[in-house]
Design an enzyme around this catalytic site. Sequence first.
Site, short mmCIF file in Angstrom:
data_model
loop_
_atom_site.label_atom_id
_atom_site.label_comp_id
_atom_site.label_asym_id
_atom_site.label_seq_id
_atom_site.Cartn_x
_atom_site.Cartn_y
_atom_site.Cartn_z
N ARG A 176 0.84 -1.20 0.00
CA ARG A 176 0.00 0.00 0.00
C ARG A 176 0.88 1.25 0.00
O ARG A 176 1.50 1.58 1.00
CB ARG A 176 -0.93 0.01 1.21
CG ARG A 176 -1.77 1.28 1.29
CD ARG A 176 -3.01 1.17 2.15
NE ARG A 176 -2.74 1.06 3.57
CZ ARG A 176 -3.66 1.29 4.52
NH1 ARG A 176 -4.90 1.64 4.19
NH2 ARG A 176 -3.35 1.14 5.80
N ASP A 464 -3.80 3.58 14.31
CA ASP A 464 -2.94 4.06 13.23
C ASP A 464 -3.38 5.46 12.88
O ASP A 464 -4.18 6.08 13.61
CB ASP A 464 -2.95 3.11 12.04
CG ASP A 464 -4.30 3.03 11.33
OD1 ASP A 464 -5.22 3.81 11.66
OD2 ASP A 464 -4.43 2.19 10.42
#
Length: 551
Positions: A176, A464
């Site tokens: 990603r 996150d």
Amino acid sequence: MTPATATLTAPTTAPAPAVQVLGRMGPRYDEILTPEALAFVAELHQRFGGRRHDRLADRMRRRFEIGNGHDPRFRDDTAHIREDAEWRVAGAGPGLEDRRVEITGPTDPKMTINALNSGARVWLADQEDATSPTWKNVIEGQLSLRDAIRGELTFTNDAGKTYEVTAERTPTIVMRPRGWHLSEAHLRFTDRAGREMAASGSLVDFGLYFFHNAQRLIDSGRGPYFYIAKLESSEEAKLWDDVFTFSEQYIGIPHGTIRATVLIETLPAAFEMEEILFELRDHCAGLNAGRWDYIFSIIKNYRGRGARFVLPDRSEVTMTVPFMRAYTELLVKTCHKRGAFAIGGMSAFIPNRRDPEVTARAFEKVAADKKREAGDGFDGTWVAHPDLIPTAMAEFDAVLGDRPNQVDRQREDVEVTASDLLDVHIGRPVTAEGVHANVSVAIRYIEAWLRGLGAVAIDNLMEDAATAEISRSQVWQWIHQDRATAEGDLITRDYVEGLITRVLDEAPRHDGDRFDDAATIFRDVALGCEFPAFLTLPAYAKFLVDIDETA
């Protein structure tokens, strides 16, 4: 009479686009930042950098329109795409046929080895929200991936313990890259006109990984696969598709070798799922329900639209509330209609090996989450911790059995309207505990992020950048919408300042901690009059840019 003379001028050639390294060079960085790789990254910027800026400008216009009362809707000009029943996406590439459990995590050597030994079917190698984009993390993450793909990765920690890949079957890697909005200040791009600018984080992450590893991955029976983050429109998807097509041509591999899975994690993208699949159809494997950024996107876009759009405590915004159910069920229906995989999101609960009660609760919460996803028709799901893989696997095994997926399950029973996606009423209050939790989580996460950690266990949840965004944006919205806690306290800047002081007093301070810097960033992104689109933008510019002045 003197005859006229002509002055001949040699034709000038425009300089080739170039990428200059401004960051400090560490051990083996030259194996990633090769002249050939940088030339490829420069060509990506020359061809696609301008369109990237256009798409970011489109985002700003759309966000302004929503803030001024123009709700997103399913587009009239693309209705023909949605109504055409014939087209399908490319679907799974080699090694992506069974994605029932995927593990996510950053790309440092230890986490890379743990992921490859985890037993998951897929590893989301995350250079985005689970990675703090320090120059060290950006390049050494690329080195970890390079070594892992070649079977050369080992790691020895400070205590002398050695880690190595021992799994007979490792997960398929899906990398990603950073979203379109993020820059890479340690690389400077100069275009053919001589204009200089910071490089695109997206094109850097994608370009370096693809250039060094695409052929190796193909040779191993898999391929260059990517998770695409933060998309807001099918035009942004088209830009990625053109990047993929050019890149395949550049190194001489067949068109369609790249496979992308797009995270539907912004509100505008939820209204364009079919269009996104269509634009990426030659390269698309599926969509993922990026739940945490999706919640953040709703708050960001509707932060000034009144009390009707104010969400309660973050813990109350679960996957079972109506607007989240509508979003995920529409995603499954859309994917399976077009032959695409639907991948579920990540439950934030994680086990704690020192606390059996916390671990039991995490297993229970994750099992319920994954049972719901498998029952709804998802083909796979995410976990953030290796210990959760058996729990998630069991729930998907119970539904899939020996089948690799359930793409053939059409959700014709699902009908989702624009109002279903926009009805965010939950009917729960904001509590003093909820406000304190948001301030605490955001500051503690930002502190770790400034020290180079992108995925952090806080209060037995995996946090996150996306969950930190929810925390700070809710605080901003509660202040600006004059919300009060259930206990009767008006949520003001002064009220939140008191919580900041409390959090800093409670924090385990130590030499080299970044709590004071984290509090500064939190004030900027949660207490200011303006709302920064992403907290990582000012935090990166202020604290993570480390330029080698001798470069």
